[in-house]
Each structure stands twice: as C-alpha cells, then as structure tokens.
Design a protein around this motif. Structure first.
Motif, short mmCIF file in Angstrom:
data_model
loop_
_atom_site.label_atom_id
_atom_site.label_comp_id
_atom_site.label_asym_id
_atom_site.label_seq_id
_atom_site.Cartn_x
_atom_site.Cartn_y
_atom_site.Cartn_z
N THR A 276 34.80 -7.14 42.29
CA THR A 276 34.53 -7.69 43.61
C THR A 276 35.14 -6.78 44.67
N ASP A 277 34.44 -6.66 45.81
CA ASP A 277 34.95 -5.89 46.94
C ASP A 277 35.66 -6.76 47.96
N ALA A 278 35.84 -8.04 47.66
CA ALA A 278 36.49 -8.96 48.59
C ALA A 278 37.91 -8.50 48.90
N MET A 279 38.34 -8.68 50.16
CA MET A 279 39.71 -8.39 50.55
C MET A 279 40.61 -9.56 50.12
N ALA B 159 39.57 -5.08 31.84
CA ALA B 159 38.63 -5.22 32.96
C ALA B 159 37.29 -5.76 32.49
N GLU B 160 36.88 -5.39 31.30
CA GLU B 160 35.62 -5.88 30.75
C GLU B 160 35.67 -7.38 30.45
N ARG B 161 36.89 -7.91 30.32
CA ARG B 161 37.07 -9.34 30.03
C ARG B 161 37.32 -10.17 31.27
N GLY B 162 37.53 -9.51 32.40
CA GLY B 162 37.90 -10.24 33.61
C GLY B 162 37.20 -9.72 34.84
N MET C 51 35.14 -17.70 32.73
CA MET C 51 34.68 -17.55 34.10
C MET C 51 33.39 -16.74 34.14
N ALA C 52 32.47 -17.16 34.99
CA ALA C 52 31.14 -16.55 35.03
C ALA C 52 31.17 -15.10 35.49
N GLY C 53 32.17 -14.73 36.28
CA GLY C 53 32.22 -13.38 36.82
C GLY C 53 32.87 -12.36 35.92
N LEU D 106 36.24 -15.47 40.96
CA LEU D 106 36.15 -15.32 39.51
C LEU D 106 34.83 -15.88 38.99
N ALA D 107 34.29 -16.84 39.70
CA ALA D 107 33.01 -17.42 39.31
C ALA D 107 31.84 -16.62 39.88
N GLN D 108 32.02 -16.07 41.10
CA GLN D 108 30.94 -15.35 41.77
C GLN D 108 31.55 -14.18 42.55
N PRO D 109 31.77 -13.05 41.89
CA PRO D 109 32.46 -11.92 42.52
C PRO D 109 31.76 -11.36 43.76
N SER D 110 30.47 -11.54 43.88
CA SER D 110 29.72 -10.97 45.00
C SER D 110 29.62 -11.90 46.20
N MET D 111 30.26 -13.06 46.13
CA MET D 111 30.14 -14.03 47.22
C MET D 111 30.78 -13.51 48.51
N SER D 112 30.35 -14.06 49.63
CA SER D 112 30.93 -13.71 50.92
C SER D 112 32.38 -14.17 50.98
#
Length: 484
Positions: free
Chosen positions: A348-351, A60-63, A341-343, A381-387
């Motif tokens: 991420t909480d995305a569904m 998880a720390e790597r991804g 990957m930047a994230g 993967l690049a921006q986990p917090s995105m909408s």
C-alpha cells in the motif's frame, strides 16, 4: 420431553460456548513483533535490488508492505516510546535518549502491557525499549531477557579499551558470536515456551543491527561486492537551513572515523557494505524465527509485525546516521502479516505512522483501547489500495546534543508529509517563533529532498499554506486522527 428439553438447552449452551471460544480464538491471535534498529527500507520487497533479504521478502508475501510508513522522531528512544505507548513525542515528553516516559506519564499503558492485562504472555528479548537500564519498562512484560547480553565486537583488537572502537567488523564466526544471533536463539526458546501454554502470546524481538558499528559474520559480507557501493546524492538540498543538519556526531565517535571533514571514499564503501551485510545478517535471524513458527504449528495463528524504528543516512544529503526530519531518516519499513487478511501479498502507498501500530494490533486481537493518537490500519490490511487521506508527522530537536538532554534544546523542527510534499517548520522554543521553513516536492516513494522551494511559486505557496495549517494543529496538540 423434559429430558429432550434439557438436552436441547445443554446443546444450545455448548454451541454458544463453542462459538464464543471460536470467535475468541479468531480475535486473540498471537503476536510476534520484530523490531530492527536503524533499518531503512533497503530491502528487496521495497525495491532495493542490491539487498539480499529473502526472509523479509518471504514475510512480505504473507502480509501487507507499507511503502510510506513514518516514525515520529528519528532517534531510538523517542521513536520506540511513541510506538509502544501509541502517543506522540510531545505527548510522552520524550525527545531525547535519557527521559523515561513514566517520569511524565506514570499511568501510561504500553502496547505489551495492554496485551499482558488482557491475558497474554508477554516477553521481550533484545532491544525493544531504548537499550539503557533507565529506559526499560519491566511492568510491560511477563518475562524479559536482558537487552544487554551479547557481543558488539568479537575480534580482540576491537574488544580492548572502552567505548566505541572500529565502525565495522567482519569475522569468520557463527551467527551466535554476535548479539543478534543470540537474540534469535533466545526468541526461539520463548516461542517454544509460549507455544506450550494455553494463553496467547506477545513476543517482541529487538535486533540490534544494522545499528553501527556494522559488525556481522563474514558470510554476510561475502554476499556483496564492495565495488557496488558508494555514496549517491551527497549534496545538501538547495536552500535548506543549517538547522536541518548535524555533523555526523554518532558516526564520528568510532575510533577509525575522522573527527572532522569528509570520510575517505574507500571507507564510505566499507561502511555501506557493512550496513548491507548487517541487514542480511538480521534477515537470516528473522528467517530462523519464521521457520520456528512453522515447526511449532503457530504460523496460522500468529500475526507478525516487522518495524524499523527509524531510517538512516548513508552519506546522502551530506549526512550519516539519523536525527533529522528528512525522508531518509523518518521513513521506515513496516510489514504486517495478519493471517486471513484479504490484502496479504500486496503493498500500500498509504501514508501511515508508527503510532498506528498499537491500535491496529488492538483491533486485530479484539482488545480495543481508547486514548491513543494513531488509528487502526486494519482497513488497509483488507484493502491496500483504498483511499487513505491522513498525513504523517515527525519532529526533531536542535542543537544535536539535545538528543542526550532535551532541556538543552533551542529549536524543534515539526515536519508533515502528505503525498507529493514534505513541509518542516523550525520553531525557536524561547521566542515561540518560526526560525526557518522548508518545503520539498516528493513525487514517489523513496525520493529524497533536493531543493527547498518555500515561496518559489504559486503552487508551492498554496501547498505550504495547507501544510502549515496541519503543522500548527500538530504543534498545538489539536490534530487528531479519526477513523472514517
């Protein structure tokens, strides 16, 4: 000048080729795909403080950890078929444990088959497709190691007779005495074999635990105190229809589990203890594979995916095992560790859905394919917090025996999950009418349904109207995910 021109032209061609090779190398990453049977997110990186899972936590720390990932149907073959074909159960026609998707879709191209067709060495060991001879798919693999090898039980008292014996087993034996230790060894051999070739590889490793029976070497049981375990929230959600439930038939098939009625509290503790012991046993095998990647110098060129095929009930909501549309059964662990990957290192909480994995790996490796029902998760993967405004759909058949022959199904429950809500409609398949409705408020990841609030308030009616529209689209094959 002519010589200089030729040299410049030659150097230019060499530079272009070098760039193309470099780009190709960046796109064509290796894939190590880890499939874990019956694993719900009882993992440290998902917030479970009891679980001893240091290797998955390291991954998880790597991804990127997907906190809200959902399978399409919470039983092995339909779930795995959806993920591996990138299609939903109504598209594959697989709703039970018997039908092979090629009976309905002979020309379907599976995820590993697609990579094989694009020059990858593809190999599987353990349980990837459903663990029966009629549901395997040899065309998907360059090399396939039989998923039927290895022991379910090792103690003599459990190896006598046919079929299911005890629901748990603890033996003071090496990891390789049970199936998953042998699967890890075979996977290590495959990694070494693939590492010696010039082609990129797609290696899928299917671990069989924590699927019941909960059998693991004693050292993994010893990681936990049994007194720490017990059933919580055992009450059914208030107002839920009978169609939502079953009688724990999968668990009751074991020789030491009562055929009817409650399970004694001491045995409940033993079962949950065994489930966690099996999680830690699988975690150790995953650690062995990650160590082997490091030893082979392949970590920086390999995408690792960890996916559970569906969730599980451990006595909550008056249920054991899977086979429902409830959150505990359809929510799955998903970690994607793609180098660069930047994230990476985030959650991420995305569904998201299992059908999204196929297009994600296609994009990460530069081999796109049209006609899939999911979408690429690369933006997350690049921006986990995105909408990320997509729902997640699941479904299940009733009565329970229909999981062995879906032609016996009388009802299909279609379920949709969005932030804060789950809505499920049960359709009478003969009458083509809605037989029962469910609506639940779910505020946080890891919540479970407690009360069916269909029609209880203006707010619930408004939510149901929106969600029923999505369900109707989904059931009629009109819903399509489109990448923004």
């Amino acid at each position: 000048m002519k010589l200089r021109g030729k040299l410049c032209l030659l150097l230019g061609i060499m530079l272009v080729n070098a760039v193309q090779m470099s780009t190709k190398g960046q796109q064509r990453k290796n894939i190590l795909f880890l499939v874990v049977d019956d694993l719900r997110p009882d993992i440290g990186c998902y917030g479970d403080q009891r679980a001893y899972t240091p290797n998955i936590d390291k991954l998880a720390e790597r991804g990127v950890v997907f906190r809200n990932a959902y399978c399409q149907q919470a039983v092995c073959s339909p779930s795995r078929t959806s993920m591996l074909t990138g299609l939903r159960p109504d598209e594959t026609g697989v709703h039970d444990l018997q039908v092979h998707f090629r009976e309905n879709l002979p020309g379907a191209v599976t995820l590993p088959q697609h990579f094989k067709g694009n020059g990858y060495f593809t190999a599987s060991v353990g349980k990837i497709f459903h663990n029966s001879k009629r549901t395997l798919d040899s065309v998907s693999w360059t090399e396939e190691i039989s998923p039927f090898d290895g022991n379910t039980y090792v103690l003599p008292e459990n190896r006598s007779g046919k079929g299911k014996q005890r629901a748990t087993e603890m033996a003071d034996v090496p990891d390789t005495a049970y199936s998953d230790g042998k699967i890890a060894e075979d996977a290590i051999r495959l990694l070494a074999e693939a590492g010696r070739t010039d082609n990129p590889f797609f290696i899928a490793v299917g671990f069989k635990k924590p699927h019941a029976p909960f059998c693991a070497p004693k050292r993994y049981w010893d990681l936990y105190e049994r007194s720490a375990f017990g059933v919580v929230h055992r009450e059914r959600p208030v107002g839920s229809p009978e169609l939502s439930f079953h009688q724990w038939q999968e668990l009751r098939g074991y020789s030491d589990v009562p055929d009817a009625g409650p399970i004694p509290p001491e045995q409940e503790q033993e079962l949950i203890h065994g489930y966690y012991a099996c999680i830690s046993y699988v975690d150790a095998q995953i650690g062995r594979l990650m160590d082997e990647l490091e030893t082979l110098g392949l970590s920086d060129s390999t995408i690792i995916v960890l996916w559970g095929d569906h969730g599980y009930h451990l006595g909550e909501q008056d249920l054991w095992c899977k086979s429902t549309n409830f959150e505990l059964d359809v929510r799955v662990p998903l970690i994607i560790a793609a180098p660069g990957m930047a994230g990476n290192g985030s959650a991420t909480d995305a569904m998201v859905e299992s059908v999204d994995i196929y297009p994600t790996l296609n994009e990460l490796c530069g081999i796109p394919m049209a006609g899939l029902s999911g979408i690429s998760l690369r933006p997350l993967l690049a921006q986990p917090s995105m909408s990320w405004d997509y729902p997640a759909f699941s479904q299940f058949v009733r009565p329970y025996p229909a999981i062995h022959n879906s032609k016996r199904a009388s009802h299909m429950g279609y379920s949709v999950r969005i932030p804060g809500w789950r809505c499920t409609y049960w359709y009478d398949l003969e009458k083509n009418t809605v037989a029962a409705k469910e609506l639940y408020r779910l505020d946080n990841g890891g919540d479970m349904e407690t009360e069916n609030i269909v029609g209880k308030s203006a707010r619930s009616r408004k939510a149901e109207k929106r969600l029923s529209y999505l369900l109707n689209q989904y059931r009629n094959g009109q819903y399509r995910k489109v990448q923004n």
